[in-house]
Design an enzyme around this catalytic site. Structure first.
Site, PDB file in Angstrom:
ATOM      1  CB  SER A 164       8.041   6.943  -5.053  1.00 23.40           C
ATOM      2  OG  SER A 164       7.455   7.106  -3.775  1.00 23.40           O
ATOM      3  CB  ALA A 214       8.159  -0.579  -3.061  1.00 22.27           C
ATOM      4  CG  HIS A 215       6.181   2.902  -0.252  1.00 17.54           C
ATOM      5  ND1 HIS A 215       6.442   4.210  -0.560  1.00 17.54           N
ATOM      6  CD2 HIS A 215       7.335   2.383   0.211  1.00 17.54           C
ATOM      7  CE1 HIS A 215       7.681   4.478  -0.281  1.00 17.54           C
ATOM      8  NE2 HIS A 215       8.279   3.385   0.194  1.00 17.54           N
ATOM      9  CG  ASN A 216       3.461   6.166  -2.212  1.00 17.14           C
ATOM     10  OD1 ASN A 216       3.788   5.662  -1.131  1.00 17.14           O
ATOM     11  ND2 ASN A 216       2.519   7.084  -2.308  1.00 17.14           N
ATOM     12  NE  ARG A 257      -2.338  -0.827   3.603  1.00 18.97           N
ATOM     13  CZ  ARG A 257      -3.661  -0.740   3.322  1.00 18.97           C
ATOM     14  NH1 ARG A 257      -4.217   0.413   3.099  1.00 18.97           N
ATOM     15  NH2 ARG A 257      -4.403  -1.819   3.320  1.00 18.97           N
TER      16      ARG A 257
END
Lengths: 345, 345, 345
Positions: A254, A234-236, A213
């Site tokens: 990201s 991974a996140h974002n 998330r």
């Protein structure tokens, strides 16, 4: 196993029968595993001669003569129809298995199958004809569209949104916390991960992959993208439409990936990198910098594939350099040019 | 989604209000996803000008003027408090779900939540306020401390010990057999793996990671260490306090890692290697030898980062060498020095 | 923890007692974790002096004198027997847990244990004395042989065949769809994966690994082969007998691997590669081409290990080359040979 005629195969796949259309087949085989009763799929018509004459073949238009088979403009597309024809894994009969656990406030569409030991927590919303195979965990307020297939031992965490016609293979986790910690005097402090994950329509995610998330905001995998096994998002991250990334790949936090990207296996992409549309990433590359639209990259650190290829080729000359330099030094020494004083330059 | 004033944000995070403290926000956003009603988190105050003036910001002390926001000495630490404030994933109401299966002799603390289809075998011991999310398997005599969170589809095997305030994300396995076999005339013979795993307090383990039990003795992850996704810790490893290792990393058998180690993703560490305290390992490194305290290493085989950087830079000169050597050879040939006889030296 | 005499240990392992055969031990330890009451296992008898004299040791024949212990021709093989002796993880009492879900038409052998929340769908066939630990999903018509152990949260999909004495560790998926899609004008179209997976007798598969089903035909792991953690076997692979491959490895589609192959961790093998019998693959290699029987390979792209070693060593000379070339150029310039006109050659 169904038995179908070549005529039926041709009809379903849009191909043309050559020879006996009443010939019956029971399945599909590769040239290496040819056997009676099967239709042999041949990509490379150059090897047609090697296939026993009594085995019918599926191959490219205009290459068959004097044997039974199917010709098709795109044998690979024909194969898709053909395999669908022989798929023994029939659809699940709709229903909720008594051992499944549904919390209050769940909403279940028409024709849904929820298998044994599935767990749906408060507010889960499952669209029509979607299948949850078994031992699936669905967190709070998770939304799944219609005609999706969630395989076994999958975990979908709170607030995750899954589109329609999505396939999530066994062991996948979607919406676990992103990996973020702040260094403080008292050790590492966890950064709460309160964002969500959105998996859009027609996405497929390979077994045991993990999609984290967002710290805040959204981790997104866009429409039509296919991800392989043991792959980490991974996140974002934001992964564009219609991309295909093979397994064992790690995508840092990201990272933005464009549409129509194709990546081989075991690729690593560093945090915050942006990869353009239509980029191709060779297997085992380590991408550390942004990549422009349309480029093919390879190596670590990844660079334009032609540059990397020339670079790698150049390295093969180093041993030769050692010899040539030694020879030159000897010549200079012999000629009195490379003497001590010169060495001290 | 709660609505809070900037004054409340400042109070909770220890920051200072600039402008209108009664201003209400409903969440947090990044500069790229700015929108009305959010507090925009800005690490780099150089881009403050680019954030619409009506959006309040959280940024470094002494950089805000003429707009609403929060200043903080460490915006990153403030963010931790801020995200906690907006975390919608409320705590589970304590209790044991009726579909959970508890064997005899289990001991369950106060305020524990054991979700649907969790399995606890004989002698499992769960500390106060610990959460087992759902579809979790807990082996014989497993001990878990208090305030820990075990997410979905996790497997904790016999005799594993988990500390307090530990987070184990979905799909993790702890205490599977280490990978050890002896070659015999009759093929590979399995070495029984009878050791245990100890996960100390405040450790976090990313989704789908695997921590193997020791052959004999202990595989240990020490207090405060955070491990990423799809990360493998082999038998008999000892990972020190307060280390942080990103995902997709493989740690071989009997590896010892010090405290305060920081590692990027996709790192490989060979069996029996010892890594000192405070070491930094660049992403994608392959560590094959012991690393001294405090060193930064990169590459494969990993070496001191500055040495590796110079080494990699040197390789970029090989093509240039080819040209220069050719030129020198031509000069020598022209000058009559590099003639056949010399070539035969 | 059982207490046994050295005499008993010698009897079970086929070793010879040195000193007091009535001496009682309670377990096994390594030299680094020596303590009273344990038998210390010493591979390298050169360090015998460092082990406290009151601790009995297991070591190579002909090296003990003046202390209690066991001598054995192969201490490593003796350890296998010894660890079996101290394994506290007793066999499960046969039976089907009431929370397990068995569909109609399942066939369960004698002495089988099916743990809590296991799911068996139609036609599953479980051989005698096989254990399904808990939260295991078994698809349609799956066949498992006798004396196999399927750990927690494992997913075995439709038509998968598992042999006897197989160990499948937690979190493994067997028989998920292979990764195959055809590019069309409307985006990527999934190639149905209708083949099966056959895991032969005596195979072991590490935690969280994924073995994909064949597109059509069979993905096969042959008798006696051991695969590590987080390892991916793509569709249509054929892995030979008695091979051992460590964790974090990715094996591409349609790869053929011979018997007796040994591979280190984090290896990548490209699609369609054939690897011969008795091949050794160094950790972290990337194999892109076929490998002949008996070869040892390393590097990326992997080549014969000796060639790779020489190649890598050669690269260490590049910085030296830069200096030597510069020196030569200076000499030539000084001598008037390397002047401008020559430079323009």
């Amino acid at each position: 196993m169904p038995a179908v005629t070549l005529r039926e195969v041709a009809r379903v796949s849009g191909g043309t029968v050559v020879g006996d259309g009443d010939r019956v087949i029971n399945g599909v085989c590769s040239p290496a595993e040819c056997r009676e009763g099967m239709l042999c799929v041949v990509w490379d018509h150059g090897i047609l001669e090697l296939i026993p004459h009594n085995i019918p073949v599926l191959t490219k238009s205009g290459t068959l003569s004097g044997r039974d088979g199917i010709e098709h403009e795109s044998p690979r597309e024909a194969l898709v129809d053909l395999l669908t024809l022989f798929d023994r894994r029939a659809a699940r009969t709709p229903g909720v298995h008594p051992s499944a656990s549904l919390a209050e406030g769940c909403s279940i569409g028409e024709g849904v199958y929820i298998g044994p030991c599935c767990v749906l927590t408060e507010g889960a919303n499952i669209g029509d004809r979607t299948v949850l195979q078994g031992n699936v965990f669905v967190g709070r307020d998770v939304v799944i569209g219609s005609d999706s297939r969630i395989e076994a031992c999958v975990a979908l965490h709170d607030f995750v949104e899954i589109g329609s016609r999505v396939i999530i293979h066994s062991g996948v986790t979607v919406g676990c916390d992103g990996f973020g910690h702040v260094q403080t005097d008292g050790g590492w402090r966890k950064i709460p991960q309160i964002g969500i994950v959105i998996i859009e329509d027609d996405v497929e995610i390979g077994p045991n992959s993990t999609i984290d998330r967002a710290t805040f905001g959204v981790t997104r995998v866009r429409r039509g993208t296919k991800l392989g096994s043991l792959l980490h998002v991974a996140h974002n991250c934001d992964i564009g439409n219609d991309s295909v990334m093979a397994g064992c790949t790690g995508i840092g936090g990201s990272v933005t990936i464009g549409r129509g990207v194709i990546a081989g296996g075991m690729v690593g992409i560093a945090d915050h990198v942006t990869i353009g549309n239509g980029v191709t990433i060779a297997g085992r590359s380590g991408v550390t910098k942004n990549v422009r639209d349309g480029l093919t990259v390879s190596g670590f650190p990844a660079q334009e594939h032609m540059v990397e290829t020339r670079f790698q080729a150049s390295l093969r000359h180093v041993r030769d350099h050692t010899e040539r330099i030694r020879k030159i030094e000897k010549i200079l020494e012999k000629s009195g040019l490379g003497d001590k004083r010169n060495d001290e330059l």
